[in-house]
Motif scaffolding. Sequence first.
Motif, PDB file in Angstrom:
ATOM      1  N   ALA A  39       0.970  -1.252  -0.044  1.00 21.70           N
ATOM      2  CA  ALA A  39       0.004  -0.042   0.040  1.00 21.70           C
ATOM      3  C   ALA A  39       0.952   1.304   0.039  1.00 21.70           C
ATOM      4  O   ALA A  39       2.097   1.407   0.295  1.00 21.70           O
ATOM      5  N   PRO A  40       0.399   2.197  -0.204  1.00 24.42           N
ATOM      6  CA  PRO A  40       1.104   3.440  -0.316  1.00 24.42           C
ATOM      7  C   PRO A  40       1.890   3.829   0.993  1.00 24.42           C
ATOM      8  O   PRO A  40       1.233   3.439   2.145  1.00 24.42           O
ATOM      9  N   ASN A  41       3.053   4.586   0.932  1.00 15.86           N
ATOM     10  CA  ASN A  41       3.666   4.686   1.929  1.00 15.86           C
ATOM     11  C   ASN A  41       3.014   5.622   3.193  1.00 15.86           C
ATOM     12  O   ASN A  41       2.368   6.477   2.917  1.00 15.86           O
ATOM     13  N   ASN A  42       3.233   5.079   4.454  1.00 11.17           N
ATOM     14  CA  ASN A  42       2.312   5.860   5.548  1.00 11.17           C
ATOM     15  C   ASN A  42       1.049   5.636   5.551  1.00 11.17           C
ATOM     16  O   ASN A  42       0.239   6.328   6.284  1.00 11.17           O
ATOM     17  N   SER A  43       0.412   4.789   4.919  1.00 11.26           N
ATOM     18  CA  SER A  43      -1.004   4.460   4.728  1.00 11.26           C
ATOM     19  C   SER A  43      -1.550   3.707   6.044  1.00 11.26           C
ATOM     20  O   SER A  43      -2.606   3.748   6.150  1.00 11.26           O
ATOM     21  N   PHE A  44      -0.519   2.789   6.618  1.00  4.90           N
ATOM     22  CA  PHE A  44      -0.973   1.871   7.562  1.00  4.90           C
ATOM     23  C   PHE A  44      -0.913   2.681   8.840  1.00  4.90           C
ATOM     24  O   PHE A  44       0.112   3.539   9.347  1.00  4.90           O
TER      25      PHE A  44
END
Length: 269
Positions: free
Chosen positions: A118-123
């Motif tokens: 997933a996109p960076n820093n999405s979690f």
Amino acid sequence: MFNKKSIGVAVACALAFGAFSGTTFATTVDVDGVLVNTSSPLDLNIQAVNFRESSVSKVGDVVMGYGQIGTINGDLEAQFCPSCDLNFTFQYTVSNIDNTGPSPRVVFDGGLLNFYVAPNNSFKVTDPTSAGIGTLWLSLAGHTAPRTGFNALGQLYSGINGTVSNPTEGSFGFGLLDVTGGAAAFMTDTNTIADGIGGFADFRLGSSFQFDSANICANGTCYPISGTGQLIGKSVSVPEPGAAGLLGVGLAALGLAIRRRRNEAAGRV
């Protein structure tokens, strides 16, 4: 006309051409933005620095969980996934609970574990809906195998400190998993973990967990248990595009030479 011996020599030359014209196998493999260093002595070691899971109390209950991968082969996220997050979701169903010993023993079946890029820093660990999104990177299913100290056969075995629904520090899990799909399946489906009954799995799973008072809920499910986990398996070496291309050139040249020799032979007849 080429005989079998000359064709064999030509094939060997083509292979040598591909081998000596560049590095034959890549040491770092890029799979959808996730970089795996296959030359690491840890390969393949995947660690979840933090996961959350729901509570169970009886046979038939389904434990659901989610988290983020923190390291692969010792590399931190900034190294193995510099522009992405690698999140995961999992679930198992309680198939047996043994309360006859000094502490409960729980056996699970129906294991599923999926990883997503997933996109960076999405979690966000406080947001369960931030996991299970992105491109499917790897799918795993529980592998049935026995475990010493447990009275039932299953896919995941848990030793509990405290109670089943409220585990305390020192609770653990162990199980085996098989690769079933995802972009990284081609390099992780290696069947290198013996299951003790004549079969082989792809990964060994180990985890530790305990009850956490944090109130994290979403879509009707709460996740009061936190923990860490580790997957240990083996990856396969992958040919570099340059070396594979050079090998292809060598084999193509071999094909043209054979065709030309046949045409010349036909012209003399």
